[in-house]
Design a protein around this motif. Structure first.
Motif, PDB file in Angstrom:
ATOM      1  N   LEU A 106       1.004  -1.241  -0.141  1.00 18.41           N
ATOM      2  CA  LEU A 106      -0.149   0.039   0.106  1.00 18.41           C
ATOM      3  C   LEU A 106       0.892   1.007  -0.127  1.00 18.41           C
ATOM      4  O   LEU A 106       0.632   2.116  -0.673  1.00 18.41           O
ATOM      5  N   GLY A 107       1.778   1.309   0.940  1.00 22.11           N
ATOM      6  CA  GLY A 107       2.728   2.539   0.865  1.00 22.11           C
ATOM      7  C   GLY A 107       3.591   2.569  -0.403  1.00 22.11           C
ATOM      8  O   GLY A 107       3.745   3.812  -0.772  1.00 22.11           O
ATOM      9  N   ASN A 108       3.869   1.358  -0.904  1.00 22.27           N
ATOM     10  CA  ASN A 108       4.679   1.493  -2.516  1.00 22.27           C
ATOM     11  C   ASN A 108       3.829   2.228  -3.522  1.00 22.27           C
ATOM     12  O   ASN A 108       4.029   3.322  -4.094  1.00 22.27           O
ATOM     13  N   LEU A 109       2.421   1.651  -3.301  1.00 22.52           N
ATOM     14  CA  LEU A 109       1.588   2.001  -4.374  1.00 22.52           C
ATOM     15  C   LEU A 109       1.220   3.506  -4.397  1.00 22.52           C
ATOM     16  O   LEU A 109       1.156   4.190  -5.368  1.00 22.52           O
ATOM     17  N   LEU A 110       1.200   4.167  -3.166  1.00 18.34           N
ATOM     18  CA  LEU A 110       0.772   5.423  -2.821  1.00 18.34           C
ATOM     19  C   LEU A 110       1.865   6.517  -2.592  1.00 18.34           C
ATOM     20  O   LEU A 110       1.847   7.524  -2.063  1.00 18.34           O
ATOM     21  N   ARG A 111       3.030   5.772  -3.037  1.00 12.31           N
ATOM     22  CA  ARG A 111       4.352   6.589  -2.417  1.00 12.31           C
ATOM     23  C   ARG A 111       4.459   8.019  -3.240  1.00 12.31           C
ATOM     24  O   ARG A 111       4.467   9.069  -2.716  1.00 12.31           O
ATOM     25  N   PHE A 112       4.173   8.217  -4.613  1.00 12.32           N
ATOM     26  CA  PHE A 112       3.956   9.238  -5.494  1.00 12.32           C
ATOM     27  C   PHE A 112       2.512   9.702  -5.882  1.00 12.32           C
ATOM     28  O   PHE A 112       2.031  10.720  -6.175  1.00 12.32           O
ATOM     29  N   ASP A 113       1.794   8.589  -6.063  1.00  8.39           N
ATOM     30  CA  ASP A 113       0.412   8.800  -6.489  1.00  8.39           C
ATOM     31  C   ASP A 113      -0.621   9.201  -5.551  1.00  8.39           C
ATOM     32  O   ASP A 113      -1.248   8.553  -5.091  1.00  8.39           O
ATOM     33  N   ARG A 114      -0.732  10.518  -5.231  1.00 12.20           N
ATOM     34  CA  ARG A 114      -1.424  11.052  -4.381  1.00 12.20           C
ATOM     35  C   ARG A 114      -2.926  11.716  -4.589  1.00 12.20           C
ATOM     36  O   ARG A 114      -3.498  12.326  -3.932  1.00 12.20           O
ATOM     37  N   ARG A 115      -3.025  11.625  -5.906  1.00 10.25           N
ATOM     38  CA  ARG A 115      -4.325  12.115  -6.590  1.00 10.25           C
ATOM     39  C   ARG A 115      -5.505  11.708  -5.696  1.00 10.25           C
ATOM     40  O   ARG A 115      -5.723  10.549  -5.505  1.00 10.25           O
ATOM     41  N   PRO A 116      -6.311  12.484  -5.225  1.00 16.60           N
ATOM     42  CA  PRO A 116      -7.487  12.022  -4.044  1.00 16.60           C
ATOM     43  C   PRO A 116      -8.401  11.205  -4.564  1.00 16.60           C
ATOM     44  O   PRO A 116      -8.423  10.219  -4.008  1.00 16.60           O
ATOM     45  N   THR A 117      -8.888  11.131  -5.654  1.00 17.98           N
ATOM     46  CA  THR A 117      -9.828  10.256  -6.096  1.00 17.98           C
ATOM     47  C   THR A 117      -9.270   8.831  -6.188  1.00 17.98           C
ATOM     48  O   THR A 117     -10.041   7.964  -6.028  1.00 17.98           O
ATOM     49  N   PHE A 118      -7.999   8.860  -6.612  1.00 14.65           N
ATOM     50  CA  PHE A 118      -7.526   7.502  -6.772  1.00 14.65           C
ATOM     51  C   PHE A 118      -7.026   7.036  -5.652  1.00 14.65           C
ATOM     52  O   PHE A 118      -7.400   5.726  -5.148  1.00 14.65           O
ATOM     53  N   ALA A 119      -6.352   7.597  -4.680  1.00 18.73           N
ATOM     54  CA  ALA A 119      -5.635   7.301  -3.404  1.00 18.73           C
ATOM     55  C   ALA A 119      -6.701   6.967  -2.363  1.00 18.73           C
ATOM     56  O   ALA A 119      -6.864   5.996  -1.587  1.00 18.73           O
TER      57      ALA A 119
END
Length: 303
Positions: free
Chosen positions: A225-238
């Protein structure tokens, strides 16, 4: 498989230079040749990767193993893994152009997949070393985050940091280690679950493949989960990823994102230490510096 007649073509998206797209008699396959970075994992590496794919196949979308060949150090013949080719578009190429509705759909679908991995229990943490997925403990320096940081401060890009930044990074690592110490179970971890290793159907948002399992191990249920959301913080996605994870992982804690950021700090430090070698390492360096200077695991680099 006749590799000479297969027309090997480097597969886009990887940094190892060891993965190729092949086509024989109209059938596309993916060929991984363990000649460079892969060879450093030992002759068993192709068998380990094949065993991991067999373990998760049917539970998460992965390719079918078609051929596996152990490396022969005496002859110099590298290891080989041939798998089926999966349809889909790499998420790193797709995500920037998705509208908010489809980004939420993809986030939900991917959150479910990450949750499924987090629920594949392992008896103990460690690295897989053979086709039976026998697990041996991580090196001592990889089990303690402050120690891990200290081993990356000299002879790396972090050596150029100021004494104040290095001291603050150690303080961040100590706080993150306290979070990691509170985790009481171990699961299967992909360990490189970022958008370039995720294939998605651009029309439906379905996750069609998770690829590149070379770093798979038994570890924290929050690492992917941390890896996936490391850079991709777009609210609708994250937010969709996090909501799906919470829905499907019964023991998801209240401080889930704190745990995820802490679990990802090992990889972030390792990448940041290699700044200058590739764009991902450069981005990780800037992210780690932002975290260090704010003391906030959720900080992002600006500019």
């Amino acid at each position: 498989m006749d590799l000479i007649g297969a027309g090997l073509e480097p597969l886009a998206g990887g940094h190892s230079g060891e993965t190729f797209l092949a086509e024989v008699a109209g059938e596309r396959t993916v060929v991984r040749i363990y000649a460079g970075r892969g060879a450093t994992r030992g002759p068993e590496a192709p068998e380990v990767d094949a065993a991991v794919l067999a373990l998760v196949r049917g539970l998460v979308p992965v390719p079918e193993v078609l051929e596996v060949r152990r490396a022969d150090p005496e002859s110099g013949l590298p290891g080989l893994l041939v798998t089926s080719h999966l349809d889909g578009t790499r998420l790193d190429a797709l995500l920037p152009d998705l509208d908010d509705d489809m980004a939420a759909v993809v986030g939900d679908r991917l959150g479910r997949v990450v949750a499924r991995l987090a629920q594949m229990p392992m008896l103990r943490a460690g690295m897989f070393v053979d086709a039976e997925l026998r697990c041996v403990p991580m090196p001592a320096e990889a089990r303690d985050l402050p120690t891990w940081v200290s081993t990356h401060l000299e002879g790396t890009a972090l050596a150029a940091w100021s004494a104040e930044d290095r001291e603050q990074l150690m303080a961040v690592a100590e706080r993150a280690q306290q979070l990691a110490d509170s985790v009481r179970r171990t699961c299967l971890v992909h360990s490189d679950l970022n958008p370039k290793n995720v294939l998605v159907d651009p029309d439906t948002g379905a996750v069609t493949g998770l690829v590149d399992w070379e770093f798979a191990h038994a570890g924290s249920p929050f690492s992917d989960l941390g890896n996936l959301l490391r850079f991709d913080r777009r609210p609708t996605f994250a937010e969709a990823v996090e909501a799906a994870y919470r829905t499907h992982v019964v023991d998801a804690p209240a401080d889930l994102l704190d745990q995820a950021r802490a679990a990802d700090l090992w990889a972030l430090v390792d990448l940041a230490a290699r700044a200058g070698s590739n764009p991902v390492a450069d981005r990780a360096h800037d992210q780690l510096l932002a975290i260090t200077r704010t003391g906030d695991l959720h900080a992002v680099a600006t500019g």
